[in-house]
Write a protein that holds these residues in place. Structure first.
Motif, PDB file in Angstrom:
ATOM      1  N   TYR A 250       0.820  -1.055  -0.111  1.00 53.43           N
ATOM      2  CA  TYR A 250      -0.071  -0.034  -0.003  1.00 53.43           C
ATOM      3  C   TYR A 250       0.791   1.181   0.119  1.00 53.43           C
ATOM      4  O   TYR A 250       1.867   1.305   0.854  1.00 53.43           O
ATOM      5  N   THR A 251       0.668   2.160  -0.793  1.00 46.37           N
ATOM      6  CA  THR A 251       1.435   3.345  -0.840  1.00 46.37           C
ATOM      7  C   THR A 251       0.697   4.615  -1.525  1.00 46.37           C
ATOM      8  O   THR A 251      -0.192   4.553  -2.218  1.00 46.37           O
ATOM      9  N   ARG A 252       1.196   5.566  -0.793  1.00 43.68           N
ATOM     10  CA  ARG A 252       0.781   6.909  -1.659  1.00 43.68           C
ATOM     11  C   ARG A 252       1.678   8.022  -1.505  1.00 43.68           C
ATOM     12  O   ARG A 252       2.405   8.218  -0.512  1.00 43.68           O
ATOM     13  N   ILE A 439      -0.310  30.836  -7.114  1.00 45.68           N
ATOM     14  CA  ILE A 439      -1.214  30.387  -5.959  1.00 45.68           C
ATOM     15  C   ILE A 439      -1.623  28.985  -6.208  1.00 45.68           C
ATOM     16  O   ILE A 439      -1.650  28.300  -5.450  1.00 45.68           O
ATOM     17  N   ASP A 440      -2.169  28.834  -7.431  1.00 45.03           N
ATOM     18  CA  ASP A 440      -2.821  27.636  -7.992  1.00 45.03           C
ATOM     19  C   ASP A 440      -1.646  26.420  -7.905  1.00 45.03           C
ATOM     20  O   ASP A 440      -2.068  25.430  -7.530  1.00 45.03           O
ATOM     21  N   LEU A 441      -0.212  27.045  -8.043  1.00 42.13           N
ATOM     22  CA  LEU A 441       0.769  25.928  -7.983  1.00 42.13           C
ATOM     23  C   LEU A 441       1.310  25.880  -6.540  1.00 42.13           C
ATOM     24  O   LEU A 441       2.435  25.387  -6.297  1.00 42.13           O
ATOM     25  N   SER A 442       0.636  26.322  -5.739  1.00 44.25           N
ATOM     26  CA  SER A 442       1.015  26.212  -4.101  1.00 44.25           C
ATOM     27  C   SER A 442       0.706  24.889  -3.398  1.00 44.25           C
ATOM     28  O   SER A 442       0.928  24.771  -2.322  1.00 44.25           O
ATOM     29  N   PHE A 443      -0.122  24.128  -4.127  1.00 45.14           N
ATOM     30  CA  PHE A 443      -0.469  22.915  -3.590  1.00 45.14           C
ATOM     31  C   PHE A 443       0.119  21.549  -4.181  1.00 45.14           C
ATOM     32  O   PHE A 443       1.016  21.710  -4.816  1.00 45.14           O
ATOM     33  N   SER A 444      -0.113  20.385  -3.648  1.00 46.01           N
ATOM     34  CA  SER A 444       0.438  19.125  -3.922  1.00 46.01           C
ATOM     35  C   SER A 444      -0.155  18.424  -5.230  1.00 46.01           C
ATOM     36  O   SER A 444      -1.325  18.715  -5.353  1.00 46.01           O
ATOM     37  N   CYS A 445       0.479  17.315  -5.498  1.00 45.82           N
ATOM     38  CA  CYS A 445       0.146  16.446  -6.588  1.00 45.82           C
ATOM     39  C   CYS A 445       0.374  14.832  -6.137  1.00 45.82           C
ATOM     40  O   CYS A 445       1.353  14.567  -5.464  1.00 45.82           O
ATOM     41  N   GLU A 446      -0.589  14.354  -5.684  1.00 47.32           N
ATOM     42  CA  GLU A 446      -0.647  13.028  -5.234  1.00 47.32           C
ATOM     43  C   GLU A 446      -0.378  12.034  -6.310  1.00 47.32           C
ATOM     44  O   GLU A 446      -0.910  12.175  -7.389  1.00 47.32           O
ATOM     45  N   ILE A 447       0.526  10.848  -5.778  1.00 50.12           N
ATOM     46  CA  ILE A 447       0.717   9.978  -6.879  1.00 50.12           C
ATOM     47  C   ILE A 447       0.524   8.539  -6.148  1.00 50.12           C
ATOM     48  O   ILE A 447       0.951   8.202  -5.200  1.00 50.12           O
ATOM     49  N   TYR A 448      -0.426   7.576  -6.877  1.00 42.60           N
ATOM     50  CA  TYR A 448      -0.465   6.325  -6.297  1.00 42.60           C
ATOM     51  C   TYR A 448      -0.807   5.360  -7.423  1.00 42.60           C
ATOM     52  O   TYR A 448      -0.810   5.701  -8.750  1.00 42.60           O
ATOM     53  N   VAL A 470      -3.904  15.641  -9.390  1.00 45.36           N
ATOM     54  CA  VAL A 470      -3.766  17.305  -8.913  1.00 45.36           C
ATOM     55  C   VAL A 470      -4.472  17.873  -7.872  1.00 45.36           C
ATOM     56  O   VAL A 470      -5.824  17.819  -8.236  1.00 45.36           O
ATOM     57  N   PHE A 471      -4.103  18.336  -6.919  1.00 45.45           N
ATOM     58  CA  PHE A 471      -4.773  18.967  -5.949  1.00 45.45           C
ATOM     59  C   PHE A 471      -5.212  20.547  -6.358  1.00 45.45           C
ATOM     60  O   PHE A 471      -4.432  21.245  -6.774  1.00 45.45           O
ATOM     61  N   TRP A 472      -6.578  20.846  -5.884  1.00 49.89           N
ATOM     62  CA  TRP A 472      -6.791  22.304  -5.920  1.00 49.89           C
ATOM     63  C   TRP A 472      -7.477  22.516  -4.627  1.00 49.89           C
ATOM     64  O   TRP A 472      -8.514  21.647  -4.156  1.00 49.89           O
TER      65      TRP A 472
END
Ligand SMILES: Cc1cc2nc3c(=O)[nH]c(=O)nc-3n(C[C@H](O)[C@H](O)[C@H](O)COP(=O)(O)OP(=O)(O)OC[C@H]3O[C@@H](n4cnc5c(N)ncnc54)[C@H](O)[C@@H]3O)c2cc1C
Length: 554
Positions: A250-252, A439-448, A470-472
């Protein structure tokens, strides 16, 4: 039948299959369209439907929530039948207030043996998503899935019971996994990723596995110094992304991809959460080891739950509030500053705005990262990476502790053949490296990842996938779809399939989204043909899905 108003929409609250049949027959007779809400975690889908109230074809929406249909029964020790309104875990913001930990599916399974006097009969599901607020019906309908190529929720499904409206008359139809495994069986059209378009799922049956525990770690490192994965080809001694996703139970990964504008200083982070199955004794040993490293006494229950954010007085809420304040300030910049100064103090407003924006990429954002995504050190509280152990159903959904209201996150999630993992990561890195920190690019991107299955419209249909999520931040100003368009176009060459419960492109490099998406699914036409047969009057086709799937008006 009771009703409840949620976001301006009046929802019927059926109590049993007959109530659902009555509602569907009424909709069929009165030319209405059935819209089912689970826990409303699909954005922008549920919000759009609640706002619209009626279809562009002139038909009124008839809203249904199965909040009162949450019964769970076990026909035998390894099989569970659950009504589709049951939540996987507790939904803290269930508008009906019915959802509790105790009436959730996972809690039931984890305790079923103990409650019957034989803990060896406690049960589990093979995998769960990052949260468990969802209903069974909603989770199945959008092909939601946990982060594993080795285990999957989908593998556990045995059958679904659906109130369909064939021939204009509502009735319960059961779709059962064929013993032959025939992938052309209609079960694979309806069981997963049916989007409510075949009818109302009223219950589902799952094959359970013995209760298990997990033990794992979360490592926070600068992305270019990642010690676990050869992220970008610079550490050939480490497993590459595909191998890591395939070998880890299991990973994220949470990627903060922002590149620093200050030469020779790191900024971009990779947060690697990984876990493997164990038993209760293994979980206790792992917890003991973790507490010893920290110099603390082991907990009374022998476990050490994961902390996604620092806990204050035993609660993640204060950290959620702090993150909310910060991300709202970023997301609604500079509107709140302008309001603060008013029209009269325009010059002061402009000066402060310039000052902040000039320093944001080089000083302010890096400082925020140091506070909220602190890189591991041998002397931190955990003495390195955070180690954790937990029960399956409280440990696997690692994001449950983030509040849906304080830290609402919306997503677009693109599922891509796992064989392309390295190329996708390289493409994304090149893109992010060239972006200023906005601002829009201040968040993260999840990969799983997700495991393959045979469900016709599952985004992991017959291939293991890497998922780019991709997070918003939900309180940002602006339109997430505009932000996402760059990703939809950039990654088009990888033939992605978007998650059905998240933002779905209307266009991809100028091509209609439905043209791009339908070409990714070999069984698309079979699915459509079967759907039209099952719902000839389009009682279940609302504007959202008509648009996203290109379903013509009959
Ligand atoms: C914070 C957050 C974390 C998430 N984490 C993950 C994750 O880890 N993995 C993942 O894959 N996804 C994840 N998701 C997406 C989420 O799992 C999906 O949006 C899911 O569909 C939500 O379930 P729900 O009960 O809220 O359904 P809703 O959003 O209410 O409904 C989704 C769709 O299902 C239909 N539907 C619901 N119930 C029924 C029914 N009984 N019969 C027929 N149709 C029905 C609705 O009409 C709608 O079309 C996450 C979402 C959020 C907001």
């Amino acid at each position: 039948m009771d009703t409840i108003i949620v976001n301006g929409a009046t929802y019927w609250l059926p109590e049993n299959n007959n109530d659902v049949i009555t509602l569907v027959n009424e909709a069929s007779n009165n030319n209405e369209i059935i819209c089912v809400r689970g826990s409303g975690h699909s954005f922008p889908l549920i919000g759009d439907l609640e706002t619209e109230q009626k279809s562009s074809t002139g038909k009124t929406y008839k809203y249904i929530m199965l909040a009162k249909m949450y019964a769970v029964v076990m026909p035998d020790h390894n099989t569970v039948r659950v009504q589709a309104g049951c939540h996987l875990g507790v939904d803290p913001f269930d508008p009906t207030g019915i959802s509790t930990v105790e009436n959730s599916l996972c809690y039931y399974l984890d305790n079923v043996g103990t409650n019957a006097g034989d803990p060896s009969l406690n049960r589990a599901l093979p995998d769960l998503g990052g949260i468990t607020h969802q209903t069974v019906g909603g989770f199945l309908s959008t092909a939601s899935s946990g982060g594993s190529t080795q285990f999957s929720f989908e593998d556990a499904i045995v059958s679904v019971d659906v109130v369909t409206c064939q021939g204009g008359h509502a009735a319960v139809t059961t779709f059962t996994k064929p013993t032959s495994g025939d992938p052309d069986d209609p079960f694979y059209a309806v069981g997963i990723a049916s989007m409510g378009l075949f009818g109302v799922i009223v219950s589902a049956t799952f094959s359970c596995i013995p209760q298990f525990y997990i033990e794992g770690s979360e490592t926070i490192e600068y992305a270019d110094k990642c010690s676990l994965i050869n992220l970008f080809g610079t550490s050939p001694e480490l497993p590459n992304m595909q191998t890591f996703l395939e070998q880890t139970q299991y990973t994220r990964l949470m990627w903060w991809p922002q590149q620093n504008n200050v030469p020779n200083t790191d900024l971009s982070r990779m947060v690697v959460w990984q876990a493997s199955r164990t038993d209760q004794a293994g979980a206790a040993d792992w917890a003991k080891h973790a507490y010893e490293l920290m110099g603390e006494k082991p907990s009374a229950d022998g476990l050490k739950p994961y902390e996604e954010v620092p806990y204050f007085l035993g609660s993640p809420i204060p950290a959620n509030i702090a993150a909310n304040l910060l991300y709202r300030a970023i997301g609604q910049w500079p509107t709140w500053l302008k309001n603060l100064f008013g029209e009269k103090n325009h010059l002061e407003y402009e000066i402060i705005k310039l000052l902040v924006e000039g320093n944001y990429p080089t000083k302010i954002f890096p400082a925020i990262m140091d506070i909220f995504v602190t890189v591991d050190t041998p002397t931190n509280k955990n003495k390195g990476p955070q180690l954790f152990s937990d029960r399956w159903y409280t440990g696997l959904p690692m994001d449950n502790q983030m509040s849906d209201q304080l830290m609402p996150v919306w997503f677009t999630e693109l599922w891509i053949d796992i064989n392309q993992s390295e190329q996708v990561m390289d493409k994304l890195k090149a893109y992010y490296d060239a972006q200023p920190i906005t601002i829009d690019l201040s968040f993260s991107c999840e990969i799983y990842a997700a495991r393959h299955n045979d469900f016709w419209l599952s985004p992991s249909y017959q291939q293991d996938v890497i998922r780019i999520d991709v997070f918003w931040f939900g309180y940002n100003q602006g339109d997430p779809a505009t932000f996402y368009q760059s990703f939809w176009d950039l990654l088009a060459e990888f033939n992605y399939r978007p998650h059905w419960g998240k933002y779905i492109p209307d266009t991809v490099n100028g091509t209609p989204g439905v043209t791009y998406i339908s070409a990714r699914y070999p069984k698309w036409n079979d699915w459509m043909t079967l759907r039209n047969t099952m719902d000839p009057k389009q009682v279940f086709v609302n504007d959202y899905w008509r648009g996203k799937l290109g379903i013509p008006v009959v």
